[in-house]
Design a protein around this motif. Structure first.
Motif, PDB file in Angstrom:
ATOM      1  N   ASP A   1       7.449  -0.681  18.643  1.00 43.87           N
ATOM      2  CA  ASP A   1       6.774   0.477  18.035  1.00 43.87           C
ATOM      3  C   ASP A   1       7.719   1.409  17.294  1.00 43.87           C
ATOM      4  O   ASP A   1       7.319   2.139  16.403  1.00 43.87           O
TER       5      ASP A   1
ATOM      6  N   THR B   1       6.284  -1.272  11.028  1.00 41.07           N
ATOM      7  CA  THR B   1       5.264  -0.597  11.836  1.00 41.07           C
ATOM      8  C   THR B   1       4.239   0.051  10.906  1.00 41.07           C
ATOM      9  O   THR B   1       4.373   0.019   9.684  1.00 41.07           O
ATOM     10  N   VAL B   2       3.257   0.726  11.528  1.00 41.99           N
ATOM     11  CA  VAL B   2       2.158   1.304  10.757  1.00 41.99           C
ATOM     12  C   VAL B   2       2.664   2.425   9.825  1.00 41.99           C
ATOM     13  O   VAL B   2       2.059   2.703   8.792  1.00 41.99           O
ATOM     14  N   ASP B   3       3.823   3.021  10.156  1.00 45.48           N
ATOM     15  CA  ASP B   3       4.372   4.082   9.282  1.00 45.48           C
ATOM     16  C   ASP B   3       4.752   3.539   7.909  1.00 45.48           C
ATOM     17  O   ASP B   3       4.915   4.294   6.955  1.00 45.48           O
TER      18      ASP B   3
ATOM     19  N   CYS C   1       2.939   1.499   6.186  1.00 40.72           N
ATOM     20  CA  CYS C   1       1.737   0.994   5.521  1.00 40.72           C
ATOM     21  C   CYS C   1       1.045   2.099   4.736  1.00 40.72           C
ATOM     22  O   CYS C   1       1.189   3.280   5.052  1.00 40.72           O
TER      23      CYS C   1
ATOM     24  N   ASN D   1      -1.190   4.912   6.363  1.00 48.09           N
ATOM     25  CA  ASN D   1      -0.940   4.693   7.798  1.00 48.09           C
ATOM     26  C   ASN D   1      -1.945   3.806   8.506  1.00 48.09           C
ATOM     27  O   ASN D   1      -2.333   4.051   9.636  1.00 48.09           O
ATOM     28  N   LYS D   2      -2.431   2.770   7.792  1.00 50.69           N
ATOM     29  CA  LYS D   2      -3.180   1.766   8.545  1.00 50.69           C
ATOM     30  C   LYS D   2      -2.761   0.367   8.126  1.00 50.69           C
ATOM     31  O   LYS D   2      -2.412   0.135   6.968  1.00 50.69           O
ATOM     32  N   LEU D   3      -2.769  -0.564   9.092  1.00 57.05           N
ATOM     33  CA  LEU D   3      -2.271  -1.911   8.835  1.00 57.05           C
ATOM     34  C   LEU D   3      -3.103  -2.581   7.751  1.00 57.05           C
ATOM     35  O   LEU D   3      -4.310  -2.371   7.664  1.00 57.05           O
TER      36      LEU D   3
ATOM     37  N   THR E   1       3.600  -6.931   2.002  1.00 56.66           N
ATOM     38  CA  THR E   1       2.592  -7.514   2.890  1.00 56.66           C
ATOM     39  C   THR E   1       2.610  -9.023   2.673  1.00 56.66           C
ATOM     40  O   THR E   1       2.475  -9.487   1.542  1.00 56.66           O
TER      41      THR E   1
ATOM     42  N   ARG F   1       2.696  -6.658   7.539  1.00 53.76           N
ATOM     43  CA  ARG F   1       3.617  -5.793   6.799  1.00 53.76           C
ATOM     44  C   ARG F   1       5.048  -6.087   7.263  1.00 53.76           C
ATOM     45  O   ARG F   1       5.323  -6.071   8.460  1.00 53.76           O
TER      46      ARG F   1
END
Length: 672
Positions: A33, A103-105, A107, A110-112, A396, A402
């Protein structure tokens, strides 16, 4: 020294390059994470050049020297040499290239990311239908749906697909798996583009295969009798953009287009979402320069088949399309190049978009795409520490994950000119010079661009002569060992169709070649400027290439010429009967059909070997090379001779010998 020698400092980077069969793909590192570990100050990613200190509790950045705490979960003891004990178990501490799971940061919003989508736009105007293009595309797409990109060859691809046909209006198709037949929806107000359906437009191939195949069978029939000659282009792009936005995914638009469009809007907002491949089938001027703006700013590609004829061009087009649909690629990519103190990245060349001075945005990045970066030397460098470069690409993957791909390189620094000239990479310098020149002609007169290149190369060679060469008479031309070929390649660049356009080079072709070169890697630009000429002789091994000049052609021989975009088979008028029988299955020169685009499959070792050579050449290139048979004294010989780059060209370009004399004069002038 950098100023004095005028040798440029640049890197040609191909971040997602295909690997040779004996290499393992980059390892994927997952730090959980917290995401990848980076320097606090310059944000460089963990790599073999980070120095661990204080018993392993902190590390010092090799790029900016800032000291950063090691997170507790990443802590490891050091051995007696100061290396971490687990150094060789961790790719990011022991390898030059590797990948991190992002991580999601990292993306958007902030979403995958969602899995990507491919949307196929097929021009169904009169011209496209009549040339056979529509029929070929629809037939081929049925087979290609099994080959959409995937990371694991055993698994199904997660890429979704959608289909649109267009002339002066757009037809969208609902291919939802629950339908018995595809449904068509027409958007006729192209000035106010919208997406007429959401559900059933982008679908999984496995679920909707029956409906998709039924649609692809029907399209050529539906438009078989069309009289519509007008087509749109801008709204097509807009529709693709709207569709990807609505599905909240990245993707790739394949546009099969055949006519000149009245383009009113020449601006692009937001190229970051989508990427575009343009397949052009023109039989007149189509304004490649303007149409090409779209692929060029999104990391896409343009393919051009002038006077497309189904029977002769089919193979080339289908091979290009197959390769393009299947090739591994990343979406929504951002690339950044970091360097250690003393040098910095100042200029970038390729097909991408930049909204600031550091981030290269590529809506799509495939395994053939290259980005060239120029560096400036702007601070002290030390011979002890050298210089570091790190290229990081956030993208991606085609499975929707990602990731960050990181490439690292350390280079030595020197303070002696002789060391510099001993280690120059001529092929890379030419790749860089040609990209620089091809871009400069957009806003500088061609003659000025040409003079600047000659002048810079003369300065590079004059500086060597003055500072490194042993004294000799002024009449001698002295070149450094690893730059012996600089003048011959430079002459080829100056004589290319973009920098010395002849009467027979169309505006479209120049725009097309300019866009093509901007993404070439070193091996592609090498063959593009100096094609390979091989004499075909009986014998098992690959023949040695000969110099690219008409003097090397013997009337009794057969030669293969490869340019990276074309393959020519030149047949001498007195070629031996046995040779002709082995290659063409006919003993006489007059019976050879100059229109053939593939060689007959004959049961003799020579025929097999020649076809293997041609196949292996094709497999090395990112575009399929069509074979052209050229008989001596035939009119097609003019095209063939255009690529004999050591000779004087019809458009007035000097021969290699003449250019060498010119270069020598320039160097002597600088020295005096």
């Amino acid at each position: 020294m950098a100023k004095q020698s005028q040798v440029p400092l640049a890197a040609v980077i191909k971040p997602l390059a295909m690997l040779p069969p004996d290499e393992t793909p980059p390892y994927i590192v997952d730090h959980g994470d917290g995401g990848p570990i980076r320097c606090n100050r310059c944000k460089a990613y963990m790599c073999p050049y980070m120095q661990f200190i204080e018993g392993g509790r902190r590390f010092q950045c090799g790029f900016c020297s800032c000291v950063t705490e090691v997170p507790p979960h990443y802590f490891q003891h050091l051995d007696h040499t100061g290396k971490r004990v687990d150094c060789y178990d961790r790719p990011e501490l022991s390898q030059g290239s590797y990948e991190f799971v992002a991580t999601v940061d990292y993306c958007k919003n902030n979403k995958l990311p969602q899995p990507p989508s491919f949307i196929f736009f097929i021009d169904v105007s009169y011209n496209a239908v009549k040339s056979g293009m529509v029929n070929i595309v629809c037939q081929e797409l049925k087979a290609l749906l099994d080959y959409l990109p995937r990371e694991n060859p055993e698994a199904d691809s997660v890429v979704r697909v959608g289909f649109v046909t267009y002339n002066k209006v757009l037809h969208f198709y609902n291919v939802k798996s629950s339908l018995a037949q595809p449904q068509m929806m027409v958007v006729s107000d192209v000035s106010d583009m919208f997406l007429p359906l959401l559900d059933g437009f982008l679908v999984s191939v496995n679920d909707s295969r029956m409906v998709i195949e039924s649609l692809l069978d029907q399209i050529p029939e539906m438009f078989a009798d069309t009289r519509e000659t007008e087509t749109v282009f801008g709204p097509v792009i807009q529709a693709g953009l709207e569709a990807l936005k609505a599905a909240d995914c990245a993707g790739k638009l394949f546009v099969f287009h055949s006519t000149l469009v009245a383009i009113r809007h020449r601006t692009h907002k937001e190229p970051s979402f989508w990427r575009k491949y343009l397949f052009l089938f023109p039989n007149q001027y189509v304004d490649v320069a303007t149409l090409g703006v779209v692929p060029v700013s999104t990391g896409g590609s343009v393919y051009k088949y002038t006077y497309f004829q189904a029977e002769t061009d089919r193979e080339r087009f289908l091979n290009d399309l197959r390769r393009d649909v299947q090739k591994p690629m990343g979406f929504d990519a951002v690339m950044r190049v970091r360097t250690s103190t003393g040098i910095r990245a100042t200029d970038f060349f390729g097909s991408f978009f930049m909204s600031n001075t550091t981030d290269v945005e590529l809506a799509g990045l495939d395994c053939d795409k290259t980005v060239t970066v120029e560096f400036r030397h702007d601070d002290k460098l030390s011979e002890d520490t050298g210089a570091l470069m790190q290229c990081a690409v956030l993208y991606t993957s085609c499975s929707g994950q990602r990731r960050l791909r990181v490439h690292n390189m350390a280079v030595n620094c020197c303070s002696q000119l002789a060391d510099l000239y001993r280690n120059c990479e001529t092929d890379t310098i030419i790749n860089f010079f040609s990209k620089y020149a091809y871009r400069s002609i957009l806003n500088t007169p061609t003659k000025t661009v040409r003079d600047t290149m000659v002048n810079q190369c003369a300065q590079i060679l004059a500086c060597y002569r003055k500072n490194c060469a042993s004294p000799s008479s002024a009449g001698q031309l002295i070149l450094p060992e690893c730059m012996k070929l600089l003048p011959v390649y430079l002459n080829c660049v100056l004589k290319s169709d973009v920098l010395q356009p002849g009467a027979d080079v169309s505006l479209d072709d120049r725009a097309y070649l300019r866009q093509l070169l901007s993404c070439m890697d070193v091996s592609e630009s090498h063959i593009f400027f100096y094609p390979r000429l091989l004499p075909l002789l009986d014998g098992g091994s690959l023949p040695m290439a000969v110099r690219n000049s008409e003097e090397r052609l013997s009337k009794g021989g057969v030669y293969l010429l490869e340019t990276g975009l074309h393959l020519f088979l030149w047949v001498g008028a007195n070629a031996q009967q046995e040779l002709l029988s082995n290659i063409f299955g006919t003993p006489t020169f007059s019976q050879i059909d100059p229109n053939m685009t593939s060689l007959p499959e004959l049961d003799n070792p020579f025929s097999q070997r020649l076809r293997e050579i041609i196949d292996s050449f094709r497999s090395q290139r990112s575009r399929y090379m069509k074979l052209m048979v050229v008989k001596q004294e035939d009119k097609a010989e003019l095209i063939f001779k255009h690529f004999l780059c050591e000779d004087k060209s019809t458009s007035g370009g000097p021969s290699y010998v003449d250019f060498l004399c010119h270069m020598h004069k320039e160097i002597r002038q600088l020295l005096s």
